[in-house]
Design a protein around this motif. Structure first.
Motif, short mmCIF file in Angstrom:
data_model
loop_
_atom_site.label_atom_id
_atom_site.label_comp_id
_atom_site.label_asym_id
_atom_site.label_seq_id
_atom_site.Cartn_x
_atom_site.Cartn_y
_atom_site.Cartn_z
N MET A 87 -3.17 11.83 -4.42
CA MET A 87 -2.17 10.88 -4.88
C MET A 87 -1.81 9.88 -3.78
O MET A 87 -1.50 8.71 -4.09
N ILE A 88 -1.87 10.29 -2.51
CA ILE A 88 -1.65 9.34 -1.41
C ILE A 88 -2.70 8.24 -1.47
O ILE A 88 -2.41 7.06 -1.24
N ARG A 89 -3.94 8.64 -1.79
CA ARG A 89 -4.99 7.63 -1.88
C ARG A 89 -4.70 6.63 -2.99
O ARG A 89 -4.98 5.44 -2.85
N VAL A 90 -4.13 7.10 -4.10
CA VAL A 90 -3.80 6.19 -5.21
C VAL A 90 -2.79 5.14 -4.75
O VAL A 90 -3.02 3.92 -4.89
N PHE A 91 -1.67 5.59 -4.19
CA PHE A 91 -0.63 4.64 -3.79
C PHE A 91 -1.07 3.79 -2.60
O PHE A 91 -0.69 2.62 -2.51
N GLU A 92 -1.87 4.35 -1.73
CA GLU A 92 -2.39 3.57 -0.61
C GLU A 92 -3.29 2.45 -1.10
O GLU A 92 -3.22 1.32 -0.62
N ASN A 93 -4.09 2.76 -2.09
CA ASN A 93 -4.97 1.73 -2.66
C ASN A 93 -4.17 0.62 -3.32
O ASN A 93 -4.46 -0.57 -3.15
N LEU A 94 -3.12 1.01 -4.08
CA LEU A 94 -2.29 0.00 -4.75
C LEU A 94 -1.56 -0.87 -3.73
O LEU A 94 -1.47 -2.10 -3.90
N GLU A 141 8.01 7.22 0.79
CA GLU A 141 8.71 6.76 1.98
C GLU A 141 7.79 6.83 3.20
O GLU A 141 7.70 5.88 4.00
N GLN A 142 7.09 7.93 3.34
CA GLN A 142 6.19 8.10 4.47
C GLN A 142 5.03 7.12 4.43
O GLN A 142 4.66 6.50 5.43
N LEU A 143 4.46 6.92 3.24
CA LEU A 143 3.33 6.01 3.10
C LEU A 143 3.74 4.57 3.38
O LEU A 143 3.00 3.80 4.04
N ILE A 144 4.91 4.18 2.91
CA ILE A 144 5.39 2.80 3.15
C ILE A 144 5.60 2.56 4.64
O ILE A 144 5.25 1.49 5.17
N GLU A 145 6.16 3.55 5.33
CA GLU A 145 6.39 3.41 6.77
C GLU A 145 5.07 3.19 7.52
O GLU A 145 4.99 2.41 8.48
N GLU A 146 4.00 3.87 7.06
CA GLU A 146 2.71 3.74 7.73
C GLU A 146 2.11 2.35 7.51
O GLU A 146 1.29 1.90 8.32
N LEU A 147 2.47 1.68 6.42
CA LEU A 147 1.86 0.38 6.10
C LEU A 147 2.76 -0.80 6.48
O LEU A 147 2.39 -1.95 6.21
N VAL A 148 3.90 -0.54 7.09
CA VAL A 148 4.81 -1.64 7.44
C VAL A 148 4.14 -2.60 8.43
O VAL A 148 4.18 -3.83 8.26
#
Length: 497
Positions: free
Chosen positions: A391-398, A356-363
């Motif tokens: 793991m944040i780096r993994v999902f951020e990369n994807l 949820e936090q990572l998606i908000e940062e990439l909106v």
């Protein structure tokens, strides 16, 4: 008890089945043991050699029959006749009016006997004798001595044999002498043939050679197979013809060849990968480095029109240097991850909140690329044991890859679902160019790009997915890609804690 069990043929059937199962079990044991096979072979060869010896001795022994002479029968007859006469004379003095007198009995018996019979007094004078006796007096000492010597020396039975008994004739003491040359009983005895033993030995050796010939061929095949493998033919396989130790050895040789072949192929693949890595790194480093050197040369030679153009050259060179630094950092991190040089600091994290936090940062980044981020996360909190930063780096990369390679305008969807096996499945879906099925596993290789659309001009070091795979696998998870028509999906599977 069933009536059918009383019927005797059922017992015979049970016995037959028991014997058959016993024979089958014994056969299986012999086939699976080389030692038992050798013992069984030796026993067969020994029995065959013994049978050969018996038959050859029986056949050839008939040819070598030797005559044997037995004098004991005639000697026993003389002793028996002398004993009977002496016994009759011993009881002849008894009062029996109808009994024949001793002298008449002796005279009649002497005439009918086939032996020489004499009756001597104590001085050796001949009182009665048979027709073929010429003596009138006999030296008793010599007579007794010769008789005893003949009895004690059975090899001299071809000479005259004498049997004597003390008698009482009409009140007069004397000796009964029965003598004669013993007549032999002839019979034939088989003499063992000297060829029987060589024949039996030859049969043993020949039969042992024939029965072990197949095993010797198996050993030769194993030897030649090892020789072929030692020459570098790792694709060569030894044929397994038995279930015993030789068969097990053949199987182990084949497994050894397979392992050597696999190890060699891995070494070659590692060498190829290393060469490709050097080539790719050299190419990806050369491109920004060439641009940096070019713009710095322009600045050094003051080949610019004004300060604004100079600032533009400096900005471009700085941007390329940042890209060069990012490439080097990614390369170092990937090397550490693949060699287990980075220690994971795992902690229990709520995967829902992290996504949820990572998606908000990439909106905002998605909106700049005319894309909309859609999330589908479960209300239930799914906790995992991970290193949050990695793991944040993994999902951020994807997510950045999905934004970068999506058709614009469009959507990028992030979903997370638990599965019955105790894992959380996170999927990042975007609409983009389809990826061939045979290319999907290679997306996670170093510096691999599917086509010209995924070149370094689009940004990135080409190591992002390879780093993501190393991080996920170090957490005991899985990562893979799927493509169906224009929909591309990247999936991450992590163990719930």
């Amino acid at each position: 008890m069933k009536l059918s069990r009383i019927f005797p043929f059922n017992w015979l059937g049970d016995l037959f089945r028991f014997l058959r199962s016993t024979v089958r079990l014994g056969k299986e044991n012999v086939q699976s043991s080389l030692r038992l096979q050798l013992i069984f072979t030796f026993v067969i060869c020994l029995l065959a050699s013994v049978l050969t010896y018996s038959l050859s001795d029986a056949i050839l022994g008939e040819v070598n029959r030797a005559p044997q002479f037995d004098y004991t029968a005639d000697i026993n007859n003389m002793d028996e006749e002398a004993r009977n006469i002496a016994g009759y004379l011993k009881i002849s003095h008894t009062s029996d009016p109808g009994k024949e007198d001793a002298r008449s009995f002796l005279q009649r018996h002497i005439e009918l006997s086939q032996y020489k019979i004499m009756v001597l007094d104590l001085d050796g004078k001949v009182l009665l004798k048979s027709k073929d006796a010429r003596e009138t007096t006999v030296d008793l000492h010599n007579l007794f001595t010769n008789a005893l010597e003949a009895r004690n020396n059975p090899d001299n039975l071809r000479r005259e044999y004498t049997s004597f008994y003390p008698i009482d004739l009409d009140g007069q003491k004397g000796y009964l002498v029965v003598s004669g040359i013993p007549q032999p009983t002839i019979y034939y005895v088989r003499d063992g043939s000297p060829l029987s033993i060589p024949f039996s030995i030859a049969v043993f050796i020949l039969l042992f050679y024939l029965l072990t010939k197949r095993k010797m061929k198996d050993l030769e095949r194993l030897t030649s197979g090892l020789l072929e493998i030692s020459r570098g033919r790792l694709d060569y396989r030894v044929k397994q013809n038995s279930r015993d130790e030789l068969g097990s050895l053949a199987n182990n040789i084949n497994r050894m060849a397979e392992e050597l072949q696999r190890t060699l192929e891995e070494e070659r693949r590692a060498e190829r990968t290393k060469n490709e890595l050097i080539t790719n790194v050299s190419h990806d480093l050369r491109t920004p480095l060439t641009l940096i050197m070019g713009y710095l040369r322009l600045l050094k030679d003051k080949n610019f029109e004004d300060e604004k153009q100079a600032d533009s050259y400096i900005s471009i060179a700085y941007g390329k240097s940042e890209k060069l630094k990012g490439l080097i950092d990614d390369l170092f991190e990937y090397t550490k991850l693949t060699n287990h040089g980075i220690r994971m600091h795992q902690e229990r994290v709520c995967l829902n909140e992290l996504l949820e936090q990572l998606i908000e940062e990439l909106v905002s980044h998605a909106e700049e690329n005319q894309l909309q981020l859609i999330r589908s996360l479960p209300a239930e909190k799914l906790n995992v044991s991970i290193d949050p930063d990695k793991m944040i780096r993994v999902f951020e990369n994807l997510l950045t890859n999905a934004i970068k390679y999506s058709h614009k305008p469009g959507t990028v969807k992030v979903t997370m679902t638990p599965d019955p096996d105790g894992y959380a499945l996170v999927t990042v879906v975007n609409q983009g160019d389809p990826i061939p099925a045979d290319e999907l596993p290679r997306l996670f290789d170093r510096f691999y790009r599917v086509d010209a659309a995924r070149t370094s001009s689009a940004g990135g070091s080409g190591l992002g997915l390879a780093i993501a795979k190393s991080i996920v696998e170090s957490h005991g998870g899985e990562i893979w890609a799927e493509s169906e028509e224009d929909e591309v999906r990247f999936c991450v599977r992590l163990k719930l804690s």
